[in-house]
Design a protein around this motif. Structure first.
Motif, PDB file in Angstrom:
ATOM      1  N   ASP A 141      15.486  84.357 -13.599  1.00  0.00           N
ATOM      2  CA  ASP A 141      16.590  84.796 -12.698  1.00  0.00           C
ATOM      3  C   ASP A 141      17.343  86.041 -13.487  1.00  0.00           C
ATOM      4  O   ASP A 141      18.556  86.386 -13.019  1.00  0.00           O
ATOM      5  CB  ASP A 141      17.580  83.832 -12.426  1.00  0.00           C
ATOM      6  CG  ASP A 141      17.959  82.974 -13.455  1.00  0.00           C
ATOM      7  OD1 ASP A 141      17.581  83.270 -14.722  1.00  0.00           O
ATOM      8  OD2 ASP A 141      19.058  82.147 -13.554  1.00  0.00           O
ATOM      9  N   GLY A 162      21.110  86.109 -15.226  1.00  0.00           N
ATOM     10  CA  GLY A 162      21.343  85.159 -13.851  1.00  0.00           C
ATOM     11  C   GLY A 162      21.810  83.913 -14.118  1.00  0.00           C
ATOM     12  O   GLY A 162      22.779  83.315 -13.637  1.00  0.00           O
ATOM     13  N   ASP A 198      24.756  88.845  -6.439  1.00  0.00           N
ATOM     14  CA  ASP A 198      23.320  88.922  -7.016  1.00  0.00           C
ATOM     15  C   ASP A 198      22.451  88.122  -6.177  1.00  0.00           C
ATOM     16  O   ASP A 198      22.883  87.134  -5.339  1.00  0.00           O
ATOM     17  CB  ASP A 198      23.534  88.133  -8.536  1.00  0.00           C
ATOM     18  CG  ASP A 198      23.458  86.640  -8.427  1.00  0.00           C
ATOM     19  OD1 ASP A 198      22.426  86.155  -9.006  1.00  0.00           O
ATOM     20  OD2 ASP A 198      24.218  85.881  -8.125  1.00  0.00           O
ATOM     21  N   SER A 204      20.737  85.572  -6.543  1.00  0.00           N
ATOM     22  CA  SER A 204      20.895  83.941  -6.323  1.00  0.00           C
ATOM     23  C   SER A 204      22.022  83.302  -5.640  1.00  0.00           C
ATOM     24  O   SER A 204      21.875  82.192  -5.274  1.00  0.00           O
ATOM     25  CB  SER A 204      20.794  83.381  -7.790  1.00  0.00           C
ATOM     26  OG  SER A 204      22.234  83.482  -8.490  1.00  0.00           O
ATOM     27  N   ARG A 248      24.906  83.208  -6.825  1.00  0.00           N
ATOM     28  CA  ARG A 248      25.937  82.721  -7.678  1.00  0.00           C
ATOM     29  C   ARG A 248      27.124  83.638  -8.251  1.00  0.00           C
ATOM     30  O   ARG A 248      28.207  83.111  -8.818  1.00  0.00           O
ATOM     31  CB  ARG A 248      25.139  81.989  -9.047  1.00  0.00           C
ATOM     32  CG  ARG A 248      24.270  80.923  -8.585  1.00  0.00           C
ATOM     33  CD  ARG A 248      23.785  80.339  -9.825  1.00  0.00           C
ATOM     34  NE  ARG A 248      22.524  81.075 -10.258  1.00  0.00           N
ATOM     35  CZ  ARG A 248      21.538  80.875 -11.087  1.00  0.00           C
ATOM     36  NH1 ARG A 248      21.636  79.842 -11.567  1.00  0.00           N
ATOM     37  NH2 ARG A 248      20.493  81.924 -11.357  1.00  0.00           N
ATOM     38  N   GLN A 300      29.962  77.546  -4.780  1.00  0.00           N
ATOM     39  CA  GLN A 300      28.754  77.280  -3.562  1.00  0.00           C
ATOM     40  C   GLN A 300      29.512  76.411  -2.351  1.00  0.00           C
ATOM     41  O   GLN A 300      28.814  76.410  -1.383  1.00  0.00           O
ATOM     42  CB  GLN A 300      27.695  76.705  -4.132  1.00  0.00           C
ATOM     43  CG  GLN A 300      27.090  77.423  -5.352  1.00  0.00           C
ATOM     44  CD  GLN A 300      26.708  78.821  -4.840  1.00  0.00           C
ATOM     45  OE1 GLN A 300      25.839  79.198  -3.573  1.00  0.00           O
ATOM     46  NE2 GLN A 300      26.917  79.997  -5.622  1.00  0.00           N
ATOM     47  N   LYS A 319      14.283  93.577  -9.805  1.00  0.00           N
ATOM     48  CA  LYS A 319      13.656  92.342 -10.479  1.00  0.00           C
ATOM     49  C   LYS A 319      13.025  92.854 -11.893  1.00  0.00           C
ATOM     50  O   LYS A 319      12.251  93.666 -11.699  1.00  0.00           O
ATOM     51  CB  LYS A 319      12.731  91.665  -9.612  1.00  0.00           C
ATOM     52  CG  LYS A 319      12.099  90.386 -10.154  1.00  0.00           C
ATOM     53  CD  LYS A 319      13.276  89.459 -10.341  1.00  0.00           C
ATOM     54  CE  LYS A 319      12.738  88.093 -10.970  1.00  0.00           C
ATOM     55  NZ  LYS A 319      13.943  87.143 -11.455  1.00  0.00           N
TER      56      LYS A 319
END
Length: 387
Positions: A27, A51, A338, A340, A342, A361, A385
């Protein structure tokens, strides 16, 4: 045992010498930052984004990935191998000078290599996006008041403009809306339409993504109207494509629309302010994004220097204001969530800082992680990535 340890140490040194460092986690990403190139900025900067923690560290030499003029908005190709930037320039020798630059990405060290640069066909290009297939790039020319389509080649280069639409008209603010000012071009989740927000017209225009027409064709019926004087700046789709949210710059607020995916049209549901009640002073809306979970929406306020947080009703698509959080800097022109979901990274243009926040979340709330990095005049944030 000693030989094994020595071998591992040699591998580590070799990796460090090539700029690769320790192996990346699944991540981890390269985060690119577009800037306005007033001194000391030189172009596009790169940071390694961890990440798991949201930590940022400069990639390459002092984070500089490529020197290029006013790369105020960036986009990464779906294959993660190429990056594209507008060069937000108005005029050169009396002629419109806006352009689009294409770069190849070296994820080992974050460096960008210029592939080519073409005219954007208008002054001050300020936004661009890429279709889901990676075959087409679209640009909004702010001062030019136009949108254009460009083919993308397999080698990452961008071709000359293949479709062009000049907007026409005005709205009620004689200083800011004396003519068209295209500010945003966004591809629909199903890759069938491109919506363009025009601040000067108080309109959201809809175009069909059409390969036979050079990538872009006019759609029917006509544009969706925004309350006069609002100045629509940026828009965001909910990932399922059922709703669209428009951030107004001049009268800061978010308008929620139901989206007809078959016709590419909008039906307004509500408009909510991005600011708290009471006197605020000078302020303007800047950036908007929907959380990957579709539960929350975020919008930045320049002047109030905050991120407004809204909860999205899953069935109705309507918004409920949750909170506003300081970006811990001046003039948050942009921010990015981002991949993810988060973390949120706020780009504070006038304090030259990137500030990382952890996203709750369950509530959508933002909490500073303690990570703040200096980058001159940041105005756009994207992720690529690590290969």
């Amino acid at each position: 045992m000693h030989k094994i340890l020595l071998g591992a140490f040699v591998v580590f040194l070799a990796a460090a010498a090539t700029g690769r460092g320790a192996p990346s986690a699944p991540d981890d990403w390269i985060m690119y930052v577009g800037t306005y190139t007033r001194a000391p900025s030189k172009g596009i900067y790169a940071y390694r984004f961890q990440g798991a923690t949201g930590a940022l560290t400069p990639a390459g030499t002092a984070g500089l990935a490529a020197e290029t003029e006013n790369p105020s908005f960036l986009a990464v190709h779906p294959n993660q191998r190429f990056l594209y930037a507008v060069n937000e320039v108005s005029r050169y020798n009396g002629r419109p000078a806006g352009s689009v630059s294409a770069f190849s990405i070296d994820t080992a060290n974050g460096r960008l290599t210029l592939l080519n640069r073409v005219s954007s066909r208008g002054a001050d290009p300020c936004h661009l996006s890429i279709d889901r297939s990676g075959q087409w790039l679209f640009v909004a020319n702010y001062s030019g008041g136009s949108v254009a389509a460009f083919p993308l080649h397999d080698d990452g280069t961008v071709g000359e403009s293949s479709a062009f639409f000049q907007h026409a008209g005005a709205s009620i603010d004689k200083k800011r809306q004396e003519g068209p000012h295209a500010h945003d071009v966004v591809v629909s989740p199903d890759n069938k339409f491109v919506l363009a927000a025009d601040l000067g017209l108080d309109r959201i225009l809809s175009y069909r993504l059409d390969t036979a027409a050079g990538g872009l064709a006019a759609a029917e019926p006509g544009p969706a109207a925004i309350k006069p004087g609002s100045g629509p700046r940026h828009l965001a789709f909910r990932p399922d494509g059922k709703f669209v949210y428009v951030l107004n710059e001049m009268v800061p607020g978010v308008a929620a629309f139901r989206y007809d995916a078959g016709r590419g049209t909008l039906a307004e549901l509500q408009t909510l302010p991005t600011l708290p009640e009471g006197p605020i002073g000078e302020n303007s809306g800047a950036e908007i994004a929907v959380h990957p979970s579709s539960k929350f929406l975020y919008a930045s306020n320049r002047g109030h220097d905050s991120i407004a947080i809204f909860r999205i009703d899953a069935a109705k698509g309507t918004l409920t204001s949750v909170n506003r959080v300081s970006t811990l800097g001046k003039t948050p022109r942009s921010f990015a969530i981002d991949p993810s979901g988060r973390f949120l990274i706020a780009a504070n243009q006038n304090s030259s800082t990137l500030v990382t926040f952890r996203i709750d979340q369950e509530t959508g709330g933002l909490t500073p992680t303690g990570t703040t990095v200096q980058v001159p005049s940041p105005v756009s944030v994207v992720f690529a990535k690590v290969q």
